[in-house]
Design a protein around this motif. Structure first.
Motif, PDB file in Angstrom:
ATOM      1  N   SER A 165       1.030  -1.289   0.551  1.00 30.88           N
ATOM      2  CA  SER A 165      -0.345   0.015  -0.175  1.00 30.88           C
ATOM      3  C   SER A 165       0.681   1.645   0.190  1.00 30.88           C
ATOM      4  O   SER A 165       2.153   1.477   0.527  1.00 30.88           O
ATOM      5  CB  SER A 165      -1.302   0.353   0.965  1.00 30.88           C
ATOM      6  OG  SER A 165      -1.417   0.986   0.783  1.00 30.88           O
ATOM      7  N   SER A 193      -3.655  -3.583   3.963  1.00 28.27           N
ATOM      8  CA  SER A 193      -4.595  -4.184   3.669  1.00 28.27           C
ATOM      9  C   SER A 193      -4.710  -5.682   4.583  1.00 28.27           C
ATOM     10  O   SER A 193      -3.376  -5.270   5.069  1.00 28.27           O
ATOM     11  CB  SER A 193      -4.718  -5.167   2.377  1.00 28.27           C
ATOM     12  OG  SER A 193      -3.610  -6.031   2.082  1.00 28.27           O
ATOM     13  N   GLU A 194      -6.280  -5.611   4.295  1.00 25.64           N
ATOM     14  CA  GLU A 194      -6.449  -7.361   5.793  1.00 25.64           C
ATOM     15  C   GLU A 194      -5.009  -7.923   5.292  1.00 25.64           C
ATOM     16  O   GLU A 194      -5.183  -8.141   6.441  1.00 25.64           O
ATOM     17  CB  GLU A 194      -7.898  -7.221   5.353  1.00 25.64           C
ATOM     18  CG  GLU A 194      -8.070  -8.311   6.590  1.00 25.64           C
ATOM     19  CD  GLU A 194      -9.560  -8.369   6.190  1.00 25.64           C
ATOM     20  OE1 GLU A 194     -10.288  -9.180   7.756  1.00 25.64           O
ATOM     21  OE2 GLU A 194     -10.747  -8.235   6.108  1.00 25.64           O
TER      22      GLU A 194
END
Length: 274
Positions: A165, A193-194
């Motif tokens: 990211s 992100s997860e």
């Protein structure tokens, strides 16, 4: 002995100039097999057409004329193989570099497509999340130097982690905003992100947000907050947490100065105080 192709015919055949062929002759890279002493006409054989095609192919691949000449002057099969192996390896490196550049360009294209899509959006209430991130508290007096220092500290830890990211994150003091005080950033960071969340980096659960895309100089972001707060009030919602600002690293030139495309998201709840 005039059988063969004239220089003009060869140039036309390979879409090159007569001057190029004369230069190849001058540096002894490709010499005509026959020159008419009376007319000065230069003739090239059929076999030389294959040789010229190979020279042009190497040149288009980024080889210098000096490198090509070195190959043509190779005295042994082993020397020719070694030269071609070396150049083949160089091409492999260039291909990897180009693939890396292409991937970067496609990522940037996707970012701009997302930005173009987001610019079409206006005030809205939407469900989003969860959000994960690496954040750092901004120390008092919460000014620009403190914000930059905190963000740089986040970037240092970010470099040691395998995260993809590149979205920047700002967490605003929600209580101060409700009291009508100035827009104050209390935390900064990077969204992840997860899937990339290896630790307990949950910032916000999935929930409702009042959102607005700020499309102006960052100095004018207070106006966007005023607009969004008015929308929240008219929609009979209440602020329920600290607002977040999400942006990428792209800087744009606006009428009032430079800034980012910033998505302002204020957590809201329609049940509070009802």
């Amino acid at each position: 002995m005039k059988n063969g192709y004239k220089i003009g015919e060869v140039a036309k055949m390979f879409n090159i100039s007569n001057k190029t062929l004369l230069h190849y002759e001058q540096i002894e890279l490709l010499k005509p097999y026959y020159i008419d002493k009376e007319s000065g006409y230069r003739y090239y054989s059929f076999l030389q057409m294959a040789e010229l095609a190979f020279i042009i192919s190497l040149k288009n691949s980024g080889f210098t004329l000096k490198e090509i000449k070195k190959y043509t002057e190779s005295q042994t099969t082993e020397a020719s193989i070694a030269f071609l192996d070396e150049k083949s390896s160089e091409i492999d490196i260039k291909i990897k570099e180009l693939e890396k550049t292409k991937k970067l360009l496609l990522e940037k294209k996707k970012e701009f497509q997302e930005i173009a899509y987001s610019l079409d959006k206006d005030l809205s209430i939407e469900v989003d999340g969860p959000f994960f991130g690496i954040v750092k508290e901004v120390p008092p007096p919460y000014g620009e130097p403190e914000i930059i220092k905190a963000y740089n500290e986040v970037l240092k830890s970010f470099e040691t982690l395998d995260y993809n990211s590149k979205k920047c994150l700002g967490i605003i003091d929600g209580k101060a905003l409700e009291r009508g005080e100035s827009h104050s950033i209390k935390k900064v960071g990077i969204l992840i992100s997860e899937k990339e969340n290896g630790k307990n980096n949950l910032l916000f659960k999935r929930r409702e947000f009042a959102t607005l895309i700020h499309k102006d100089s960052y100095e004018n972001i207070t106006k966007s907050y005023e607009k969004l707060l008015d929308f929240i009030q008219k929609s009979r919602f209440k602020i329920d947490g600290d607002p977040i600002e999400i942006s990428n690293e792209k800087i744009f030139q606006f009428e009032d100065g430079v800034g980012w495309i910033v998505k302002i998201m204020i957590p809201v709840n329609s049940d509070i105080g009802t």
